[in-house]
Motif scaffolding. Sequence first.
Motif, PDB file in Angstrom:
ATOM      1  N   LEU A 157       7.709  -3.462  48.502  1.00 60.41           N
ATOM      2  CA  LEU A 157       6.348  -3.688  48.027  1.00 60.41           C
ATOM      3  C   LEU A 157       6.419  -4.513  46.748  1.00 60.41           C
ATOM      4  CD1 LEU A 157       3.267  -3.134  48.076  1.00 60.41           C
ATOM      5  CD2 LEU A 157       3.741  -1.059  46.746  1.00 60.41           C
ATOM      6  N   VAL A 158       5.682  -5.627  46.725  1.00 60.93           N
ATOM      7  CA  VAL A 158       5.676  -6.532  45.573  1.00 60.93           C
ATOM      8  C   VAL A 158       4.294  -6.496  44.926  1.00 60.93           C
ATOM      9  CG1 VAL A 158       5.924  -8.927  44.810  1.00 60.93           C
ATOM     10  CG2 VAL A 158       7.440  -8.020  46.585  1.00 60.93           C
ATOM     11  N   THR A 159       4.281  -6.413  43.601  1.00 59.89           N
ATOM     12  CA  THR A 159       3.024  -6.393  42.859  1.00 59.89           C
ATOM     13  C   THR A 159       3.222  -7.123  41.541  1.00 59.89           C
ATOM     14  OG1 THR A 159       1.197  -4.951  42.145  1.00 59.89           O
ATOM     15  CG2 THR A 159       3.450  -4.189  41.687  1.00 59.89           C
ATOM     16  N   ASN A 160       2.186  -7.160  40.711  1.00 59.35           N
ATOM     17  CA  ASN A 160       2.297  -7.788  39.386  1.00 59.35           C
ATOM     18  C   ASN A 160       1.092  -7.412  38.548  1.00 59.35           C
ATOM     19  OD1 ASN A 160       0.151  -9.349  40.303  1.00 59.35           O
ATOM     20  ND2 ASN A 160       1.102 -11.314  39.911  1.00 59.35           N
ATOM     21  N   ASP A 161       0.973  -8.017  37.353  1.00 63.49           N
ATOM     22  CA  ASP A 161      -0.255  -7.849  36.566  1.00 63.49           C
ATOM     23  C   ASP A 161      -0.926  -9.181  36.259  1.00 63.49           C
ATOM     24  OD1 ASP A 161       1.146  -8.969  34.446  1.00 63.49           O
ATOM     25  OD2 ASP A 161       0.944  -7.245  33.116  1.00 63.49           O
ATOM     26  N   ASP A 162      -0.344 -10.282  36.735  1.00 67.87           N
ATOM     27  CA  ASP A 162      -0.923 -11.609  36.508  1.00 67.87           C
ATOM     28  C   ASP A 162      -1.924 -12.005  37.593  1.00 67.87           C
ATOM     29  OD1 ASP A 162       0.428 -12.173  34.128  1.00 67.87           O
ATOM     30  OD2 ASP A 162       2.202 -12.845  35.188  1.00 67.87           O
ATOM     31  N   GLY A 163      -2.052 -11.182  38.621  1.00 74.59           N
ATOM     32  CA  GLY A 163      -2.969 -11.492  39.707  1.00 74.59           C
ATOM     33  C   GLY A 163      -2.242 -11.983  40.946  1.00 74.59           C
ATOM     34  N   ILE A 164      -2.833 -11.735  42.093  1.00 73.87           N
ATOM     35  CA  ILE A 164      -2.148 -11.967  43.368  1.00 73.87           C
ATOM     36  C   ILE A 164      -1.824 -13.440  43.619  1.00 73.87           C
ATOM     37  CG2 ILE A 164      -4.284 -12.133  44.718  1.00 73.87           C
ATOM     38  CD1 ILE A 164      -2.690 -10.480  46.915  1.00 73.87           C
ATOM     39  N   PHE A 165      -2.542 -14.350  42.996  1.00 76.29           N
ATOM     40  CA  PHE A 165      -2.262 -15.768  43.218  1.00 76.29           C
ATOM     41  C   PHE A 165      -1.552 -16.425  42.027  1.00 76.29           C
ATOM     42  CE2 PHE A 165      -5.871 -15.088  46.226  1.00 76.29           C
ATOM     43  CZ  PHE A 165      -5.097 -15.196  47.375  1.00 76.29           C
ATOM     44  N   ALA A 166      -0.878 -15.593  41.217  1.00 65.98           N
ATOM     45  CA  ALA A 166      -0.045 -16.134  40.144  1.00 65.98           C
ATOM     46  C   ALA A 166       1.226 -16.733  40.738  1.00 65.98           C
ATOM     47  CB  ALA A 166       0.303 -15.042  39.143  1.00 65.98           C
ATOM     48  N   GLU A 167       1.760 -17.719  40.053  1.00 64.87           N
ATOM     49  CA  GLU A 167       2.941 -18.431  40.563  1.00 64.87           C
ATOM     50  C   GLU A 167       4.166 -17.519  40.629  1.00 64.87           C
ATOM     51  OE1 GLU A 167       5.110 -22.779  39.813  1.00 64.87           O
ATOM     52  OE2 GLU A 167       3.722 -21.946  38.330  1.00 64.87           O
ATOM     53  N   GLY A 168       4.317 -16.637  39.646  1.00 61.62           N
ATOM     54  CA  GLY A 168       5.497 -15.784  39.594  1.00 61.62           C
ATOM     55  C   GLY A 168       5.632 -14.857  40.784  1.00 61.62           C
ATOM     56  N   ILE A 169       4.538 -14.266  41.228  1.00 62.77           N
ATOM     57  CA  ILE A 169       4.617 -13.338  42.355  1.00 62.77           C
ATOM     58  C   ILE A 169       4.924 -14.085  43.655  1.00 62.77           C
ATOM     59  CG2 ILE A 169       2.149 -13.324  42.982  1.00 62.77           C
ATOM     60  CD1 ILE A 169       2.408 -10.299  43.416  1.00 62.77           C
ATOM     61  N   TYR A 170       4.495 -15.329  43.732  1.00 63.81           N
ATOM     62  CA  TYR A 170       4.795 -16.141  44.908  1.00 63.81           C
ATOM     63  C   TYR A 170       6.309 -16.338  45.056  1.00 63.81           C
ATOM     64  CZ  TYR A 170       5.382 -20.399  47.709  1.00 63.81           C
ATOM     65  OH  TYR A 170       5.807 -21.320  48.634  1.00 63.81           O
ATOM     66  N   TYR A 171       6.952 -16.780  43.982  1.00 64.28           N
ATOM     67  CA  TYR A 171       8.399 -17.014  44.055  1.00 64.28           C
ATOM     68  C   TYR A 171       9.161 -15.714  44.265  1.00 64.28           C
ATOM     69  CZ  TYR A 171       8.000 -21.920  42.909  1.00 64.28           C
ATOM     70  OH  TYR A 171       7.712 -23.271  42.964  1.00 64.28           O
ATOM     71  N   LEU A 172       8.686 -14.632  43.677  1.00 64.50           N
ATOM     72  CA  LEU A 172       9.352 -13.344  43.854  1.00 64.50           C
ATOM     73  C   LEU A 172       9.272 -12.874  45.310  1.00 64.50           C
ATOM     74  CD1 LEU A 172      10.751 -10.881  42.601  1.00 64.50           C
ATOM     75  CD2 LEU A 172       8.466  -9.952  42.120  1.00 64.50           C
ATOM     76  N   ALA A 173       8.068 -12.890  45.873  1.00 64.20           N
ATOM     77  CA  ALA A 173       7.895 -12.426  47.247  1.00 64.20           C
ATOM     78  C   ALA A 173       8.648 -13.315  48.236  1.00 64.20           C
ATOM     79  CB  ALA A 173       6.405 -12.382  47.596  1.00 64.20           C
TER      80      ALA A 173
END
Length: 254
Positions: free
Chosen positions: A4-20
């Motif tokens: 499960l991948v999450t963040n606090d910058d929002g679902i369309f932040a660049e960081g979560i994209y590269y992580l997922a």
Amino acid sequence: MRILVTNDDGIFAEGIYYLAKGLQNIGEVIVAAPNTERSATGHAITIHHPLRVDKVKFFDTTIEAYSINGTPADCVKLATEALLKDRKPDLVVSGINNGPNLGTDVIYSGTVSAAVEAAIMDIPSIAISMGNIHIKEYTDASDFACRMAEKIFHHQSIIDTIININYPTCPKDKIKGVKVTTLGIRKYANTFIERKDPRGNSYYWTSGTVVEMEQNTESDIVALKDNYISITPIHFDLTHFKTFEKIKSWNFEI
């Protein structure tokens, strides 16, 4: 492995994209993240209004993704106990945060708090953050998170613990190595800027600058400053055990 991948910058932040995207190489990935930025929300959860969930297309991927109008901790709780109740994650990874989460800042961090929520539910977890808010190249940090995820999955003894990673933003060939660190001391000189609304009522903007403090040489702050990847194991038990024993010796009477 289900991640499960999450963040606090929002679902369309660049960081979560590269992580997922990176984590797809080692397991099944599901994203559940706030619908907008929720930085510095700490471990807040939503109890006074309903949580709403939208299944969304996650950038150019086929990753199963949910946008939630709540905090990072909400996202982990809701995903684990409702959206994925029959598919419990083996690991939760939070990030990649746009900026560091060092020292006592982890108390305020939504990124870290999402990982803490996972640990409370007995799910191994990682929080990963970039060392500088102005540099947004996430590929190397994502690769490192993947390697850490594999290590945690194969070392099941890592329980009740959050692995907090801060990744340097210098060129990769300038990174000196990896250090297992303690939490440093992070304090700010805060400024409250007063403004007036059209009716003459005061409101305030908060800003602050980091105060340079003397640090333990094993701290995450020193490691990142010296271009090391910092790995800090964190636990959510806030009991101060030295004081616990001291207070027990006070011999209270009713």
